[in-house]
Write a protein that holds these residues in place. Structure first.
Motif, PDB file in Angstrom:
ATOM      1  N   GLU A  95       0.740  -1.340   0.014  1.00  0.00           N
ATOM      2  CA  GLU A  95       0.073  -0.102  -0.147  1.00  0.00           C
ATOM      3  C   GLU A  95       0.963   1.074   0.052  1.00  0.00           C
ATOM      4  OE1 GLU A  95      -3.078   0.084  -0.432  1.00  0.00           O
ATOM      5  OE2 GLU A  95      -3.765  -2.117   0.008  1.00  0.00           O
ATOM      6  N   THR A 123      -1.058   2.006  -5.938  1.00  0.00           N
ATOM      7  CA  THR A 123      -2.119   2.691  -4.967  1.00  0.00           C
ATOM      8  C   THR A 123      -2.256   4.102  -5.630  1.00  0.00           C
ATOM      9  OG1 THR A 123      -1.412   1.552  -3.047  1.00  0.00           O
ATOM     10  CG2 THR A 123      -2.661   3.264  -2.705  1.00  0.00           C
ATOM     11  N   ASP A 127     -11.398   5.665   0.444  1.00  0.00           N
ATOM     12  CA  ASP A 127     -11.003   4.352   1.033  1.00  0.00           C
ATOM     13  C   ASP A 127      -9.577   3.921   0.760  1.00  0.00           C
ATOM     14  OD1 ASP A 127     -11.604   1.777   2.449  1.00  0.00           O
ATOM     15  OD2 ASP A 127     -11.452   1.122   0.446  1.00  0.00           O
ATOM     16  N   GLU A 128      -9.570   3.872  -0.779  1.00  0.00           N
ATOM     17  CA  GLU A 128      -8.259   3.760  -1.551  1.00  0.00           C
ATOM     18  C   GLU A 128      -6.989   4.374  -1.008  1.00  0.00           C
ATOM     19  OE1 GLU A 128      -6.241   0.938  -3.904  1.00  0.00           O
ATOM     20  OE2 GLU A 128      -8.379   0.910  -3.517  1.00  0.00           O
ATOM     21  N   THR A 186      -6.727   5.925   1.920  1.00  0.00           N
ATOM     22  CA  THR A 186      -6.318   5.765   3.422  1.00  0.00           C
ATOM     23  C   THR A 186      -6.343   4.481   3.966  1.00  0.00           C
ATOM     24  OG1 THR A 186      -9.001   6.019   3.973  1.00  0.00           O
ATOM     25  CG2 THR A 186      -7.596   8.009   3.894  1.00  0.00           C
ATOM     26  N   TRP A 187      -6.758   3.267   3.235  1.00  0.00           N
ATOM     27  CA  TRP A 187      -6.396   1.802   3.195  1.00  0.00           C
ATOM     28  C   TRP A 187      -7.498   1.649   4.459  1.00  0.00           C
ATOM     29  CZ3 TRP A 187      -0.826   2.837   4.925  1.00  0.00           C
ATOM     30  CH2 TRP A 187      -0.096   3.588   3.636  1.00  0.00           C
ATOM     31  N   GLU A 214      -8.779  -1.987   5.118  1.00  0.00           N
ATOM     32  CA  GLU A 214      -7.979  -3.162   5.984  1.00  0.00           C
ATOM     33  C   GLU A 214      -7.849  -2.927   7.242  1.00  0.00           C
ATOM     34  OE1 GLU A 214      -6.152  -2.601   1.555  1.00  0.00           O
ATOM     35  OE2 GLU A 214      -7.061  -1.200   3.165  1.00  0.00           O
ATOM     36  N   ARG A 215      -8.290  -1.720   7.881  1.00  0.00           N
ATOM     37  CA  ARG A 215      -8.314  -1.670   9.277  1.00  0.00           C
ATOM     38  C   ARG A 215      -9.506  -2.065  10.122  1.00  0.00           C
ATOM     39  NH1 ARG A 215      -5.628   4.831   9.030  1.00  0.00           N
ATOM     40  NH2 ARG A 215      -3.936   4.022   7.540  1.00  0.00           N
ATOM     41  N   GLU A 220      -6.367  -6.762  -8.594  1.00  0.00           N
ATOM     42  CA  GLU A 220      -5.896  -5.590  -8.449  1.00  0.00           C
ATOM     43  C   GLU A 220      -6.011  -4.805  -9.956  1.00  0.00           C
ATOM     44  OE1 GLU A 220      -4.886  -3.621  -6.253  1.00  0.00           O
ATOM     45  OE2 GLU A 220      -5.118  -5.141  -4.611  1.00  0.00           O
TER      46      GLU A 220
END
Length: 253
Positions: free
Chosen positions: A71, A76, A121-122, A124-125, A128-129, A216
């Protein structure tokens, strides 16, 4: 024999035809193909990087910068730029629809907001959190990608919202938006779930690498579809040095 009245009538008909002619479509198909080629290069380079260096996947000189499994690197950044561009084009046609009083302005705004959240979202990832939060509600000891506990219902809501909104848009844009959202959810939710099962079963690393690179690539293709969807509804007319834009509605071609 041609009379003056027939000439006037023909001229009037010509003026009327010119007035209702929507203009020229944008070359969105070329843009879609071009973006697809760039996506193939980005994902393909990530996939073959270990073959170029002879190092293990994730440990090459290119991994931190180009591996799609990392990431905050170039893939990204590229995905965020594309989703930001999609948000911009959707917002542009939403403003155009409101200005020209064409039905569907609210739908364009809803889709623009939804794609903006995907872009956020992409970048700030965020998804995944969600693992830590999901673990407080369900027993996920054997579930590799825990965020799917929330991702699956959210994905269904997104798909439903996209389908309902796109129903009010020109047919071409509707097809592109629905295809884009469906492709995105298939990759981000479906293939991620499959990848979790592949990891749990102890499949070869090469098979897992192909799977997440396919994921991806499809996510990038989905972003491209969302980017060109509003462009498919726009027509342009150039007069001298000025260019005007016309937005098609559901009933116009």
């Amino acid at each position: 024999m041609t009379t003056e009245s027939s000439l006037d009538g023909g001229y009037a008909e010509h003026q009327d035809a010119a007035a209702v002619r929507p203009g020229h479509p944008l070359r969105w198909r070329r843009l879609l193909v071009g973006l697809g080629l760039v996506h193939a290069l980005v994902v393909g380079f990530s996939l073959i990087a270990p073959l170029l260096t002879g190092q293990a996947r994730g440990e090459t000189l290119f991994s931190v910068y180009f591996d799609v499994n990392y990431e905050g690197n170039f893939p990204t950044w590229w995905a965020v730029v594309q989703l930001a561009a999609a948000t911009t084009t959707l917002s542009f046609v939403a403003v155009l629809a409101r200005h020209q009083r064409i039905k569907g302005a609210a739908a364009w705004w809803i889709l623009a907001g939804m794609v903006f959240l995907l872009c956020l979202d992409e970048g700030t990832w965020l998804h995944e959190r969600l693992d830590a939060l999901a673990g407080q509600f369900v027993d996920v000891a054997d579930f590799t990608f825990v965020w799917l506990v929330f991702g699956i219902p959210i994905g269904l809501v997104v798909l439903l919202l996209a389908v309902v909104s796109a129903r009010h848009l020109p047919e071409g844009s509707t097809r592109l938006i629905v295809l884009g959202i469906a492709t995105l959810l298939f990759a981000a939710v479906g293939l991620e779930f499959v990848a979790g099962e592949v990891i749990r079963l102890g499949a070869p690393t090469a098979a897992l690498a192909v799977l997440y690179h396919l994921e991806e690539f499809l996510e990038l293709v989905a972003g491209a579809l969302l980017l060109v969807a509003p462009l498919a509804a726009v027509r342009t007319r150039t007069a001298g040095r000025s260019t005007s834009f016309t937005l098609m509605d559901r009933s116009r071609r």
